[in-house]
Design a protein around this motif. Structure first.
Motif, mmCIF file in Angstrom:
data_model
loop_
_atom_site.group_PDB
_atom_site.id
_atom_site.type_symbol
_atom_site.label_atom_id
_atom_site.label_comp_id
_atom_site.label_asym_id
_atom_site.label_seq_id
_atom_site.Cartn_x
_atom_site.Cartn_y
_atom_site.Cartn_z
ATOM 1 N N ALA A 11 0.847 -1.198 0.000
ATOM 2 C CA ALA A 11 0.000 0.000 0.000
ATOM 3 C C ALA A 11 0.883 1.248 0.000
ATOM 4 C CB ALA A 11 -0.889 -0.004 1.240
ATOM 5 N N HIS A 19 -6.907 10.207 2.348
ATOM 6 C CA HIS A 19 -7.866 9.109 2.554
ATOM 7 C C HIS A 19 -8.745 9.307 3.786
ATOM 8 C CE1 HIS A 19 -5.875 6.899 -0.624
ATOM 9 N NE2 HIS A 19 -4.716 7.165 -0.048
ATOM 10 N N TYR A 22 -9.371 6.802 9.772
ATOM 11 C CA TYR A 22 -10.144 5.568 9.830
ATOM 12 C C TYR A 22 -11.389 5.799 10.692
ATOM 13 C CZ TYR A 22 -11.493 0.760 10.732
ATOM 14 O OH TYR A 22 -12.199 -0.410 10.816
ATOM 15 N N ARG A 92 -2.528 3.604 10.121
ATOM 16 C CA ARG A 92 -3.584 3.465 9.110
ATOM 17 C C ARG A 92 -4.208 4.831 8.827
ATOM 18 N NH1 ARG A 92 -8.288 0.536 12.809
ATOM 19 N NH2 ARG A 92 -8.093 2.017 14.505
ATOM 20 N N ASP A 93 -4.894 4.872 7.703
ATOM 21 C CA ASP A 93 -5.715 6.039 7.376
ATOM 22 C C ASP A 93 -7.123 5.517 7.095
ATOM 23 O OD1 ASP A 93 -5.639 4.941 4.810
ATOM 24 O OD2 ASP A 93 -3.971 6.220 4.182
ATOM 25 N N ARG A 95 -8.420 4.084 4.837
ATOM 26 C CA ARG A 95 -8.496 2.808 4.114
ATOM 27 C C ARG A 95 -8.378 1.603 5.054
ATOM 28 N NH1 ARG A 95 -3.654 3.769 0.051
ATOM 29 N NH2 ARG A 95 -2.798 4.612 1.988
ATOM 30 N N ALA A 98 -3.149 -1.808 6.476
ATOM 31 C CA ALA A 98 -2.563 -2.012 5.150
ATOM 32 C C ALA A 98 -1.215 -2.729 5.261
ATOM 33 C CB ALA A 98 -2.372 -0.652 4.483
ATOM 34 N N LEU A 113 -4.529 -3.783 1.053
ATOM 35 C CA LEU A 113 -5.323 -3.307 2.194
ATOM 36 C C LEU A 113 -6.045 -4.504 2.815
ATOM 37 C CD1 LEU A 113 -7.036 -0.218 0.502
ATOM 38 C CD2 LEU A 113 -4.985 -0.201 1.969
ATOM 39 N N ARG A 115 -8.801 -4.399 4.134
ATOM 40 C CA ARG A 115 -10.184 -4.225 3.687
ATOM 41 C C ARG A 115 -10.551 -5.216 2.571
ATOM 42 N NH1 ARG A 115 -13.722 -0.288 3.703
ATOM 43 N NH2 ARG A 115 -12.394 1.055 4.959
ATOM 44 N N GLU A 116 -9.583 -5.501 1.698
ATOM 45 C CA GLU A 116 -9.864 -6.396 0.570
ATOM 46 C C GLU A 116 -10.236 -7.793 1.055
ATOM 47 O OE1 GLU A 116 -6.838 -5.914 -2.751
ATOM 48 O OE2 GLU A 116 -6.025 -4.548 -1.248
ATOM 49 N N GLU A 119 -13.832 -7.505 2.175
ATOM 50 C CA GLU A 119 -14.753 -7.332 1.041
ATOM 51 C C GLU A 119 -14.856 -8.607 0.203
ATOM 52 O OE1 GLU A 119 -13.332 -3.681 -0.638
ATOM 53 O OE2 GLU A 119 -14.568 -2.479 0.735
#
Ligand SMILES: N[C@@H](CCC(=O)N[C@@H](CS)C(=O)NCC(=O)O)C(=O)O
Length: 306
Positions: A11, A19, A22, A92-93, A95, A98, A113, A115-116, A119
């Motif tokens: 990342a 971004h 968080y 982190r930000d 997103r 990461a 990330l 997050r992926e 998701e």
């Protein structure tokens, strides 16, 4: 060429200006639990999450006490070659967590990330992008981000695939371990987060925390570990908070002069630190305040006679 592998993708640096910070997005009318994934590993799991060598991966963070519990238990359960682990960056930000240079890329999916991973498990996932997260290579999704049951499953479900150093969740002690948790989880594990504050809640949390540490100190004057005669989940759960106390939650001595005020508890914490499962999963630089002085964790604990 290593530079071209999708698994070496990283990342971009954390950048809240671009971004945002968080933020936990939660619909007020959403009855679903905050920590949405709570699958269990079990030979007879209805969801098919059977214990298998090489099947699962832990996304952890060195900084995170909840992830730290799980990495300690993994080591004590002898799972180094059975369940893999990797670490997100400490910062982190918007997103979320990461994969960056500091701890390397995601070795399983090549995500940049975390997050992926969420998701991939649930489309448009809007809950916590938290560590620890237990990933399943077979279903290509997150099994669980509920740290407590991840720890219990690592401790109990992989016995036939590994040689545990110790059974950290022995049946005969489970009730006592969970009874302690009901007391220590709010008062100590979460209480340290509030106890340095000067408002009313802070004062209340501080009193309860210091009472609890005094009670633990007394208990550990006559027993080497919290429950029974070997290391259990109760010790793992407490220790991740103790190791952060002097350098993070109480770094500025807003709670008390330091853990050494409770000599048995402090010696107990150092005794556990002599075990590679505790020592090698600890990176002080990931959680210590920049100006914190790290106490001497190598001072002899002299606990064998307790
Ligand atoms: N509070 C979580 C424990 C995990 C946790 O809070 N992890 C932190 C890092 S120490 C995190 O990833 N937080 C992001 C989030 O919850 O959205 C739980 O009760 O399951």
């Amino acid at each position: 060429m290593p530079g071209l592998s999708p698994f070496s993708r990283l990342a971009s640096p954390a950048d809240p200006d671009t971004h945002g910070e968080y933020r936990i997005v939660r619909r007020p009318d959403d009855p679903r639990p905050v920590y949405r994934f709570s699958g269990r590993i079990d030979e007879h799991s209805p969801a098919g999450f059977t214990p298998r060598a090489g099947r699962y991966h832990i996304y952890a963070g060195w900084f995170c006490p909840w992830a730290h519990r799980v990495t300690i238990t993994r080591a004590l359960a002898g799972l180094d070659d059975v369940v893999s682990v990797s670490y997100v960056d400490n910062v982190r930000d918007g997103r979320g967590w990461a994969f960056r240079e500091r701890y390397g890329p995601d070795p399983v999916n090549g995500f940049t990330l975390l997050r992926e991973a969420y998701e991939a498990t649930e489309e448009n996932f809007d809950g916590h992008i938290s560590v620890p997260a237990l990933w399943d290579r077979v279903t290509a999704g997150v099994v669980s981000n509920t740290f407590k049951t991840i720890g219990i499953d690592l401790a109990t479900q992989f016995r036939q695939l590994a040689t545990p150093l110790v059974d950290t969740y022995p049946e005969r002690h489970r009730e006592e371990i969970e009874e302690l948790d009901e007391w220590l989880n709010p008062t100590v594990n979460w209480g340290v987060g509030t106890a340095a504050r000067t408002d009313e809640d802070g004062v209340r949390a501080r009193t309860a925390l210091l009472d609890a540490l005094a009670t633990l100190d007394e208990r550990l004057a006559t027993r080497r570990y919290l429950v029974g005669s070997t290391v259990t989940e109760a010790d793992v759960r407490l220790w991740v908070t103790l190791v952060r106390y002097d350098v993070q939650s109480n770094a500025h001595r807003a709670i008390n002069p330091g853990l050494h005020e409770f000599p048995h508890l402090w010696a107990y914490a150092r005794d556990l630190y002599t075990l590679p499962a505790f020592r090698d999963t600890t990176d002080f630089s990931s959680f210590a305040a920049p100006d914190a002085r790290i106490p001497d964790w190598h001072a002899p604990a002299n606990r064998t006679g307790v």
